[in-house]
Scaffold this motif. Structure first.
Motif, PDB file in Angstrom:
ATOM      1  N   ASN A   1      -5.213  -6.057  -1.016  1.00  9.77           N
ATOM      2  CA  ASN A   1      -5.023  -6.291  -2.447  1.00  9.77           C
ATOM      3  C   ASN A   1      -4.721  -4.948  -3.114  1.00  9.77           C
ATOM      4  O   ASN A   1      -5.414  -3.964  -2.872  1.00  9.77           O
ATOM      5  N   ILE A   2      -3.690  -4.938  -3.957  1.00  2.00           N
ATOM      6  CA  ILE A   2      -3.333  -3.757  -4.736  1.00  2.00           C
ATOM      7  C   ILE A   2      -3.732  -4.040  -6.179  1.00  2.00           C
ATOM      8  O   ILE A   2      -3.298  -5.034  -6.766  1.00  2.00           O
ATOM      9  N   ILE A   3      -4.567  -3.172  -6.741  1.00  2.00           N
ATOM     10  CA  ILE A   3      -5.130  -3.372  -8.076  1.00  2.00           C
ATOM     11  C   ILE A   3      -4.735  -2.180  -8.947  1.00  2.00           C
ATOM     12  O   ILE A   3      -4.869  -1.031  -8.517  1.00  2.00           O
ATOM     13  N   ASN A   4      -4.248  -2.455 -10.169  1.00  2.00           N
ATOM     14  CA  ASN A   4      -3.848  -1.341 -11.035  1.00  2.00           C
ATOM     15  C   ASN A   4      -5.060  -0.738 -11.737  1.00  2.00           C
ATOM     16  O   ASN A   4      -6.186  -1.208 -11.579  1.00  2.00           O
ATOM     17  N   SER A   5      -4.829   0.301 -12.530  1.00  2.00           N
ATOM     18  CA  SER A   5      -5.935   1.026 -13.162  1.00  2.00           C
ATOM     19  C   SER A   5      -6.651   0.211 -14.236  1.00  2.00           C
ATOM     20  O   SER A   5      -7.748   0.566 -14.653  1.00  2.00           O
TER      21      SER A   5
ATOM     22  N   TYR B   1      -1.292  -9.062  -0.084  1.00  4.99           N
ATOM     23  CA  TYR B   1      -0.636  -9.230   1.204  1.00  4.99           C
ATOM     24  C   TYR B   1      -1.631  -9.887   2.149  1.00  4.99           C
ATOM     25  O   TYR B   1      -2.767  -9.442   2.257  1.00  4.99           O
ATOM     26  N   SER B   2      -1.201 -10.950   2.825  1.00  6.45           N
ATOM     27  CA  SER B   2      -2.076 -11.589   3.811  1.00  6.45           C
ATOM     28  C   SER B   2      -1.297 -11.766   5.109  1.00  6.45           C
ATOM     29  O   SER B   2      -0.067 -11.688   5.126  1.00  6.45           O
TER      30      SER B   2
ATOM     31  N   SER C   1       1.314  -7.923   9.331  1.00  7.62           N
ATOM     32  CA  SER C   1       1.876  -7.649  10.653  1.00  7.62           C
ATOM     33  C   SER C   1       2.085  -6.150  10.875  1.00  7.62           C
ATOM     34  O   SER C   1       2.237  -5.703  11.991  1.00  7.62           O
ATOM     35  N   SER C   2       2.090  -5.376   9.784  1.00  9.13           N
ATOM     36  CA  SER C   2       2.255  -3.928   9.870  1.00  9.13           C
ATOM     37  C   SER C   2       1.260  -3.267   8.927  1.00  9.13           C
ATOM     38  O   SER C   2       0.967  -3.799   7.857  1.00  9.13           O
ATOM     39  N   SER C   3       0.764  -2.103   9.308  1.00 14.49           N
ATOM     40  CA  SER C   3      -0.180  -1.407   8.442  1.00 14.49           C
ATOM     41  C   SER C   3       0.537  -0.559   7.386  1.00 14.49           C
ATOM     42  O   SER C   3      -0.094   0.079   6.563  1.00 14.49           O
ATOM     43  N   THR C   4       1.875  -0.548   7.408  1.00 17.84           N
ATOM     44  CA  THR C   4       2.655   0.190   6.426  1.00 17.84           C
ATOM     45  C   THR C   4       3.226  -0.771   5.395  1.00 17.84           C
ATOM     46  O   THR C   4       3.870  -1.761   5.743  1.00 17.84           O
TER      47      THR C   4
ATOM     48  N   ALA D   1      -8.815  -3.429   1.315  1.00 16.37           N
ATOM     49  CA  ALA D   1      -8.387  -3.947   2.612  1.00 16.37           C
ATOM     50  C   ALA D   1      -9.526  -4.765   3.206  1.00 16.37           C
ATOM     51  O   ALA D   1     -10.674  -4.333   3.198  1.00 16.37           O
ATOM     52  N   ILE D   2      -9.194  -5.958   3.713  1.00 11.29           N
ATOM     53  CA  ILE D   2     -10.199  -6.861   4.278  1.00 11.29           C
ATOM     54  C   ILE D   2      -9.832  -7.137   5.730  1.00 11.29           C
ATOM     55  O   ILE D   2      -8.707  -7.537   6.031  1.00 11.29           O
TER      56      ILE D   2
END
Length: 70
Positions: free
Chosen positions: A20-24, A32-33, A36-39, A54-55
């Motif tokens: 999960n990307i969370i803003n300020s 993202y679920s 398949s890539s860590s990038t 990250a979960i």
């Protein structure tokens, strides 16, 4: 600071299941679920400060504190 791509990994090598990307302001801006890539390509996000949650597959949560997009 990052400009386009970010690589996320757990120290123990555990596979990441969700990011999960969370803003300020605390708003979830990306999820993202079934990773398949860590990038991740985050080039579409505007400049700012972001938090990453990250979960793992076993439910272990790991927060990467602050990312700054330049």
């Amino acid at each position: 600071p990052f400009s386009d791509n970010v690589t996320i990994k757990f120290d123990d090598g555990e596979r990441i299941d969700e990011i999960n990307i969370i803003n300020s302001q605390g708003k979830l801006v990306e999820r993202y679920s079934s990773i398949s890539s860590s990038t991740l390509d985050l080039s579409h996000l505007p400049k700012g400060v972001y938090f990453i949650e990250a979960i793992s597959l076993i439910g272990l949560k790991s927060e990467v504190s602050i990312l700054v997009k330049k």
